[in-house]
Design a protein around this motif. Structure first.
Motif, PDB file in Angstrom:
ATOM      1  N   GLN A 263       0.700  -1.308   0.197  1.00  0.00           N
ATOM      2  CA  GLN A 263      -0.126  -0.146   0.020  1.00  0.00           C
ATOM      3  C   GLN A 263       0.844   1.164  -0.082  1.00  0.00           C
ATOM      4  O   GLN A 263       0.435   2.375  -0.064  1.00  0.00           O
ATOM      5  CB  GLN A 263      -0.855  -0.019   1.147  1.00  0.00           C
ATOM      6  N   TYR A 268      -3.281   9.023   2.574  1.00  0.00           N
ATOM      7  CA  TYR A 268      -3.993   8.719   3.554  1.00  0.00           C
ATOM      8  C   TYR A 268      -5.494   9.151   3.522  1.00  0.00           C
ATOM      9  O   TYR A 268      -5.552  10.246   2.704  1.00  0.00           O
ATOM     10  CB  TYR A 268      -3.275   9.493   4.656  1.00  0.00           C
ATOM     11  N   CYS A 274      -9.322   1.043   3.877  1.00  0.00           N
ATOM     12  CA  CYS A 274      -8.000   0.458   3.518  1.00  0.00           C
ATOM     13  C   CYS A 274      -8.433  -0.895   2.636  1.00  0.00           C
ATOM     14  O   CYS A 274      -7.600  -1.658   2.505  1.00  0.00           O
ATOM     15  CB  CYS A 274      -7.007   0.236   4.586  1.00  0.00           C
ATOM     16  N   ALA A 277      -6.838   0.371  -1.231  1.00  0.00           N
ATOM     17  CA  ALA A 277      -6.021   1.609  -1.155  1.00  0.00           C
ATOM     18  C   ALA A 277      -5.469   2.064  -2.803  1.00  0.00           C
ATOM     19  O   ALA A 277      -5.317   3.358  -2.841  1.00  0.00           O
ATOM     20  CB  ALA A 277      -4.968   1.446  -0.537  1.00  0.00           C
ATOM     21  N   ARG A 285      -9.133   4.015   0.886  1.00  0.00           N
ATOM     22  CA  ARG A 285      -7.993   4.136   1.221  1.00  0.00           C
ATOM     23  C   ARG A 285      -7.606   4.010   2.614  1.00  0.00           C
ATOM     24  O   ARG A 285      -8.656   3.676   3.347  1.00  0.00           O
ATOM     25  CB  ARG A 285      -7.516   5.307   0.710  1.00  0.00           C
ATOM     26  N   CYS A 286      -6.314   4.219   3.057  1.00  0.00           N
ATOM     27  CA  CYS A 286      -6.079   3.940   4.547  1.00  0.00           C
ATOM     28  C   CYS A 286      -6.021   5.060   5.329  1.00  0.00           C
ATOM     29  O   CYS A 286      -5.436   6.157   4.924  1.00  0.00           O
ATOM     30  CB  CYS A 286      -4.898   2.964   4.624  1.00  0.00           C
ATOM     31  N   SER A 290      -6.762   1.475  10.009  1.00  0.00           N
ATOM     32  CA  SER A 290      -7.236   0.590   9.175  1.00  0.00           C
ATOM     33  C   SER A 290      -6.044   0.081   8.434  1.00  0.00           C
ATOM     34  O   SER A 290      -6.318  -1.215   7.919  1.00  0.00           O
ATOM     35  CB  SER A 290      -8.285   1.363   7.992  1.00  0.00           C
ATOM     36  N   LEU A 291      -4.904   0.615   8.239  1.00  0.00           N
ATOM     37  CA  LEU A 291      -4.084  -0.058   7.505  1.00  0.00           C
ATOM     38  C   LEU A 291      -3.384  -1.124   8.448  1.00  0.00           C
ATOM     39  O   LEU A 291      -3.170  -2.326   8.167  1.00  0.00           O
ATOM     40  CB  LEU A 291      -2.854   0.858   7.469  1.00  0.00           C
ATOM     41  N   GLN A 294      -6.346  -4.097   8.289  1.00  0.00           N
ATOM     42  CA  GLN A 294      -6.536  -4.928   7.126  1.00  0.00           C
ATOM     43  C   GLN A 294      -5.192  -5.648   6.909  1.00  0.00           C
ATOM     44  O   GLN A 294      -5.340  -6.854   6.281  1.00  0.00           O
ATOM     45  CB  GLN A 294      -6.536  -3.915   5.665  1.00  0.00           C
TER      46      GLN A 294
END
Length: 376
Positions: A263, A268, A274, A277, A285-286, A290-291, A294
């Motif tokens: 990613q 951001y 996420c 992304a 997206r993250c 959430s990054l 996921q």
């Protein structure tokens, strides 16, 4: 492979009637020529030289003194090629598919994210809103355009047995069907150079065989030489030269780190899930938590959604005894932190930092650690 755009003076050839119906690309790259672009087949590419120059660009060189054979604007083209390769890796597209994508983008736009083209064609692949490729805004998103190209390529029956030209033509329906062949050598060199900057990306089939990984010299984030400072300045969205996932990392942590690294470079989005992304929807997206969620979901570990709850996941660990995959928290307070990242080993952390910034890797020395948790 990734596509790079080259050329300053762009002129259009006479309009080309595109064959085929449905979701077909208008091949305006057939109609785009750069006055300074290489004319002729790039069949004798020095792959080592291309890799050297591409690495300089990815390491943050301005492009002023960087020359890549076949590219006129490497500072613009190489990042576009990087996006194409990243999208291919994210979709598990084999190396050949990435090369086809790069060669296509070289022919269609010279790897430039054009805001014009033949009729309503736009972007790296000169895709047309009127032919169902998406809105103009979506097509002008290099990540979206790359993913759309790959999704159409993967639907072509037997594409892996085709030549680069045949496969590209099956997607593009170009008026100049033989034009893609001239870019195959350059596309191959670019794919090889760029894929090596992603975990597992240098493997022939795009799978991670752990080759090239080195054992961690320490599992401690704060030990001498392990604060990340040894990597020097790390360009945003890039993998530091010399980094590899520590060989002794927990297999699930390895999967989480590898997924998070795919990613890199995506912007951001506060509240973003996420889940896509590289896609056109900002909410796919993250953000920082959430990054983490996921990345671990892809390793079979369920985490809660926010930093406020993730700080209670797993067990507490000392910042001086970090292991790859540990979550570290900063900003706010230890009880209610406002930011989270994942320790990668070698004194590095991957994070989605804040609005307007991409997913990136930073040295742990830049972190004011309030808490650390081991979720495995």
């Amino acid at each position: 492979m990734k596509a790079l755009a080259a050329g300053i003076g762009v002129v259009f050839l006479s309009p080309i009637l595109i064959a085929g119906t449905g979701m077909m690309l208008a091949s305006s790259a057939d109609a785009v020529q750069s006055s300074g672009s290489f004319s002729g087949c790039l069949s004798d590419i020095d792959s080592d030289k291309v890799a050297e120059q591409v690495t300089k660009i990815l390491d943050g060189a301005s492009g002023k003194d960087v020359q890549v054979e076949g590219l006129d604007l490497p500072a613009e083209q190489v990042p576009n090629a990087q996006t194409i390769v990243a999208a291919g890796l994210s979709l598990d597209v084999p190396k050949k598919g990435q090369i086809i994508a790069l060669a296509t983008a070289m022919q269609e736009s010279r790897l430039r994210n054009l805001n014009y083209g033949d009729r309503d064609s736009l972007g790296l692949f000169q895709q047309r809103p009127s032919q169902g490729w998406g809105s103009a805004q979506q097509i002008r998103d290099p990540a979206y355009a790359s993913e759309q190209f790959y999704k159409h390529l993967l639907k072509v029956d037997g594409w892996q047995q085709m030549t680069v030209t045949q496969a590209a033509q099956a997607v593009q329906k170009s008026g100049l069907p033989d034009a893609y062949a001239q870019w195959e050598s350059l596309a191959t060199a670019l794919q090889s150079a760029i894929a090596k900057t992603f975990p597992g990306g240098g493997d022939a089939d795009g799978k991670d065989t752990n080759q090239g990984e080195k054992p961690s010299t320490s599992t401690t984030g704060c030990a001498p030489g392990q604060d990340g400072s040894g990597f020097g300045r790390i360009p945003e969205g890039s993998v530091p030269k010399g980094y590899s996932i520590p060989k002794d990392a927990d297999p699930k942590a390895r999967k989480a780190i590898k997924w998070a690294m795919h990613q890199l470079g995506t912007l951001y989005q506060w509240g973003g899930s996420c889940t896509n992304a590289h896609g056109p929807d900002p909410m796919g997206r993250c953000d920082c938590s959430s990054l983490m969620q996921q990345a671990y979901a892809h390793a079979g570990i369920t985490l809660t959604r926010t930093t406020y709850t993730q700080v209670n996941e797993g067990k507490a660990v000392s910042p001086s005894k970090l292991q790859p995959g540990d979550l570290i928290f900063s900003r706010g307070s230890a009880a209610r932190p406002e930011h989270v990242g994942m320790y990668m080993g070698e004194g590095l952390v991957i994070e989605a930092p804040r609005t307007t910034k991409p997913v990136r890797i930073t040295p742990i020395k830049d972190w004011d650690i309030l808490a650390a948790r081991r979720v495995l």
